[in-house]
Scaffold this active site. Structure first.
Site, PDB file in Angstrom:
ATOM      1  N   HIS A 187     106.905  39.619  49.288  1.00  0.00           N
ATOM      2  CA  HIS A 187     106.755  39.680  47.840  1.00  0.00           C
ATOM      3  C   HIS A 187     108.038  39.202  47.169  1.00  0.00           C
ATOM      4  CE1 HIS A 187     103.462  43.010  48.170  1.00  0.00           C
ATOM      5  NE2 HIS A 187     102.950  41.803  48.227  1.00  0.00           N
ATOM      6  N   ARG A 198      95.540  43.597  55.099  1.00  0.00           N
ATOM      7  CA  ARG A 198      96.953  43.523  54.681  1.00  0.00           C
ATOM      8  C   ARG A 198      97.314  44.773  53.876  1.00  0.00           C
ATOM      9  NH1 ARG A 198     101.364  40.149  52.947  1.00  0.00           N
ATOM     10  NH2 ARG A 198     101.747  40.152  50.699  1.00  0.00           N
ATOM     11  N   HIS A 210      92.486  40.416  53.298  1.00  0.00           N
ATOM     12  CA  HIS A 210      93.457  40.966  52.342  1.00  0.00           C
ATOM     13  C   HIS A 210      93.422  42.492  52.344  1.00  0.00           C
ATOM     14  CE1 HIS A 210      96.402  40.055  49.320  1.00  0.00           C
ATOM     15  NE2 HIS A 210      95.881  40.941  48.486  1.00  0.00           N
ATOM     16  N   ARG A 257      99.456  37.600  55.181  1.00  0.00           N
ATOM     17  CA  ARG A 257      98.331  37.049  54.438  1.00  0.00           C
ATOM     18  C   ARG A 257      97.478  36.191  55.368  1.00  0.00           C
ATOM     19  NH1 ARG A 257     102.990  36.114  51.176  1.00  0.00           N
ATOM     20  NH2 ARG A 257     102.964  37.274  49.198  1.00  0.00           N
ATOM     21  N   TYR A 292     101.835  50.004  46.521  1.00  0.00           N
ATOM     22  CA  TYR A 292     101.613  50.786  47.742  1.00  0.00           C
ATOM     23  C   TYR A 292     102.250  52.174  47.673  1.00  0.00           C
ATOM     24  CZ  TYR A 292     100.024  46.315  49.426  1.00  0.00           C
ATOM     25  OH  TYR A 292      99.337  45.135  49.556  1.00  0.00           O
ATOM     26  N   LYS A 294     103.841  32.145  50.291  1.00  0.00           N
ATOM     27  CA  LYS A 294     103.563  31.465  49.029  1.00  0.00           C
ATOM     28  C   LYS A 294     104.739  30.594  48.627  1.00  0.00           C
ATOM     29  CE  LYS A 294     100.289  34.703  46.962  1.00  0.00           C
ATOM     30  NZ  LYS A 294      99.989  35.550  45.781  1.00  0.00           N
TER      31      LYS A 294
END
Length: 316
Positions: free
Chosen positions: A288, A265, A262, A168, A297, A190
């Site tokens: 994730h 990414r 993004h 990210r 994806y 995150k």
């Protein structure tokens, strides 16, 4: 919405970052959504003009205010966001998540309310958005737009990291000199969750060039631990990196619509999946927390679908 916030809202925002580990960006989004919601409810209660909601003072609102809020109030708020503010289903779904989190806090952490009206609040149906990404040839063309002077090595290294590692933009900006140990890099994602990412040959070569040819000559480089520095010797911001991507996109002649860090990414993740990466490995690489996020994806291009049908044994 720059006025003083109610104490309970300020307490909740502190809880988000100090206890839940939410990022500043997430905290700001919760702050915006809840401030808007409180002003909306006050406008309804006091029969005020929605057009003047920005001027509504909410700093003296106490705990009793939230005890009177119902599920119907929340649905009225979502209707207002859709009809008056033209919020998309995605934006309204974020507001639902904000309300659920806040009222859960009021009930379970602060014991201010006995019943949580947000428990039954439904989330607007959001259509699954397939990720926008570059093809392999488009990505190669994109890389040709990196200027040969000024910050070539830095920008080339950053774009190489995006395309090879799928990190990210916030993770890239947060990298420090000590984030890298030989062929491994510690990434802070995150919620301040850390993960280790392997650096392939392309990343190692790009990093070596940047660290040898450019970074040592940046102003105050030895005094700053940030890996990627601006010309002034400060840590690069997300906004600045986004502008660099936009500039490279234009100079390459690609001019891909709305290309962002993004989207790079997405490109990396899509290419890794198409090259044989299994979904669990991809989940770990991308950081994730939920594999369902990674599953976007697994989309298959129309051309690939056509080839499968063409190769059907019954196609005789």
């Amino acid at each position: 919405m720059k006025q003083q916030k109610p104490k309970i809202l300020r307490d909740f925002l502190i809880y988000l970052t100090a206890i839940k580990g939410k990022s500043k960006r997430t905290r700001d989004e919760y702050d915006y959504d809840l401030t808007l919601f409180i002003k909306f409810i006050k406008a309804i209660q006091d029969d005020l003009d929605f057009e003047k909601m920005e001027t509504i003072d909410i700093h003296e609102i106490g705990q009793d205010f939230f005890k009177e809020i119902s599920l119907e109030d929340m649905y009225m708020f979502l209707e207002y966001c859709e009809e008056r503010r033209n919020n998309s289903a995605y934006t309204r779904a974020r507001k639902v998540a904000t309300l659920k989190s806040f009222f859960k806090y009021l009930k379970s952490k602060r014991h201010i309310i006995e019943e949580n009206p947000a428990e039954e609040l439904e989330t607007p149906k959001v259509s699954k958005r397939q990720p926008i990404y570059l093809s392999f040839d488009e990505a190669k063309t994109f890389m040709t737009g990196i200027q040969s002077k000024t910050h070539h090595d830095r920008d080339y290294c950053m774009m190489t990291f995006f395309l090879n590692l799928g990190i990210r933009v916030s993770e890239l900006c947060n990298l420090n000199m000590d984030s890298i140990q030989e062929r491994f890099m510690t990434v802070r994602g995150k919620g301040d969750k850390e993960r280790t990412v392997y650096l392939n040959d392309a990343c190692i070569a790009a990093l070596k060039a940047y660290l040898e040819n450019e970074r040592p000559y940046v102003k105050n480089a030895s005094e700053n631990q940030a890996l990627f520095l601006s010309q002034k010797g400060t840590r690069l911001t997300r906004q600045r990196v986004a502008k660099i991507v936009k500039q490279i996109n234009h100079l390459s002649g690609l001019d891909k619509k709305k290309l962002s860090p993004h989207k790079l990414r997405h490109t990396s993740a899509t290419m890794m999946y198409k090259s044989g990466a299994d979904i669990r490995s991809l989940q770990q690489i991308l950081g994730h927390s939920n594999v369902s996020t990674t599953q976007i994806y697994t989309h298959v291009e129309n051309k690939e679908i056509q080839r499968v049908i063409e190769n059907n044994p019954f196609n005789i």
